[in-house]
Design an enzyme around this catalytic site. Structure first.
Site, PDB file in Angstrom:
ATOM      1  N   GLY A 177      -6.181  28.004  21.986  1.00 30.02           N
ATOM      2  CA  GLY A 177      -6.523  28.191  20.932  1.00 30.02           C
ATOM      3  C   GLY A 177      -7.353  26.631  21.085  1.00 30.02           C
ATOM      4  N   ARG A 178      -8.286  26.946  19.461  1.00 31.70           N
ATOM      5  CA  ARG A 178      -9.498  25.463  19.587  1.00 31.70           C
ATOM      6  C   ARG A 178      -9.095  24.660  19.761  1.00 31.70           C
ATOM      7  NH1 ARG A 178     -13.282  26.705  15.288  1.00 31.70           N
ATOM      8  NH2 ARG A 178     -14.095  24.942  16.051  1.00 31.70           N
ATOM      9  N   ALA A 179      -7.671  24.439  19.219  1.00 33.44           N
ATOM     10  CA  ALA A 179      -7.459  23.165  18.973  1.00 33.44           C
ATOM     11  C   ALA A 179      -6.463  22.593  20.012  1.00 33.44           C
ATOM     12  CB  ALA A 179      -6.195  22.412  17.849  1.00 33.44           C
ATOM     13  N   CYS A 180      -6.729  23.032  20.783  1.00 33.71           N
ATOM     14  CA  CYS A 180      -5.458  22.903  22.354  1.00 33.71           C
ATOM     15  C   CYS A 180      -6.371  22.193  23.404  1.00 33.71           C
ATOM     16  CB  CYS A 180      -4.972  24.471  22.871  1.00 33.71           C
ATOM     17  SG  CYS A 180      -3.652  24.695  21.260  1.00 33.71           S
ATOM     18  N   ILE A 181      -5.585  21.825  24.068  1.00 35.02           N
ATOM     19  CA  ILE A 181      -6.688  21.178  25.750  1.00 35.02           C
ATOM     20  C   ILE A 181      -5.719  20.782  26.657  1.00 35.02           C
ATOM     21  CG2 ILE A 181      -8.479  19.673  24.364  1.00 35.02           C
ATOM     22  CD1 ILE A 181      -6.409  17.158  24.577  1.00 35.02           C
TER      23      ILE A 181
END
Length: 330
Positions: A177-181
């Site tokens: 996801g976009r908010a996952c690192i």
């Protein structure tokens, strides 16, 4: 060890689906509905069970309008009242749980009060776990009629184990996801090859799969269906709406809303084991318009697939277009 190094790795931007002969006169004839558990929903899309995406008011609206939802687990003390409130409104209840010891007490209390949710999602970052399997067995023993989804996972072995333990569906996606690192912080995950992971897992699955993460465009929903998803969980594209949680922020005359990952510092309230980040997403108006557009685009996908329903998308060919991506043609 599985021979993953020889697997063909690709993601949403690397794939295009190949059209078949259209058999419907109007795209409005295409049926986008999907059966998930004992209910049929308008589209195979569910907002991510994140505190920046879903809240009680939005859950009520989604249930009233025949969309699937999963309530987040970050206000655990409110979950029992949430189930009661949804049932009082004659709506289905769909909640999330974790795997900590107190969650077993919570399940016991629900059974004692006869507050049985129609849907339960075991929501942990690494779902291929002995503790997730233990929780699956416990819930299915105590609440056999609840439709239980477990995740998140990334491999066929994980899908098989969770299904064999009793899960009614599995959720595939570790950190895309976009908010996952996650891939940056740990080196692990499906970031960059989420669609290939979905393809691989769906071949092993005998029960429904939720594809979770990595969706950037509406066409990615159709691609998820093609590679085996029954439902597609979407975060950033369903954040930022009028109905979405999160503070409204104005910068240089433009309006944004906050969006953060479930493993972010914002969510955890401290900087420990952080695998998510906070973003600002553009304000998008009403979520009903976005969901309607997703349905219309899926109807177009079905028409290109040469069918009348979502099943037709699963039968189309595809091409890998990495060279076109690299050349900036797409």
């Amino acid at each position: 060890m599985s021979n993953y190094f020889s697997m063909e790795a690709f993601d949403y931007n690397d794939i295009q689906l190949v059209p078949n002969k259209c058999i419907i006169k109007s795209r409005k004839e295409a049926d986008t509905s999907v059966k998930f558990g004992n209910r049929t929903f308008k589209i195979p899309v569910v907002p991510a069970n994140m505190q920046s995406v879903i809240n009680e008011q939005l859950a009520i609206w989604l249930a009233q309008n025949n969309y699937y939802y999963v309530m987040h687990r970050f206000q655990p003390e409110k979950r029992a009242d949430f189930i009661k409130m949804m049932h009082d409104k004659k709506l289905f209840a769909s909640i999330s749980v974790g795997i900590k010891d107190e969650e077993y007490t919570f399940i016991d209390e629900l059974v004692k009060q006869d507050l049985i949710p129609e849907y339960i999602t075991i929501d942990v970052a690494h779902g291929h776990s002995d503790y997730v399997i233990k929780m699956i067995k416990y819930i299915k023993d105590k609440m056999p009629d609840s439709f239980l989804t477990a995740g998140n996972v990334a491999t066929p072995e994980a899908v098989r184990e969770l299904e064999n333990a009793g899960a009614d569906a599995t959720k595939v996606g570790v950190g895309p996801g976009r908010a996952c690192i996650t891939k940056l912080k740990t080196g692990f995950g499906t970031g960059g090859w989420q669609l290939a992971a979905l393809r691989m897992c769906s071949k092993a699955a005998s029960k429904p799969i939720i594809a979770d993460g990595g969706i950037r465009y509406n066409g990615d929903i159709a691609k998820s269906v093609r590679f085996g998803a029954s439902m597609v969980m979407i975060g950033s594209m369903l954040a930022g709406h009028e109905e979405s949680p999160g503070n409204v922020i104005k910068i240089d005359g433009k309006v944004y809303k906050q969006y953060w990952g479930s493993a972010s510092e914002v969510q955890k309230g401290g900087h420990h084991n952080v695998e998510g980040k906070q973003l600002l997403v553009p304000y998008r108006g009403s979520i009903k318009d976005t969901l309607k557009e997703m349905q219309e685009d899926l109807q177009s996908s079905i028409s290109y697939a040469g069918g009348k329903n979502l099943q037709s998308i699963r039968l189309v060919d595809y091409v890998i277009v990495k060279s076109s991506i690299m050349n900036g043609d797409i």
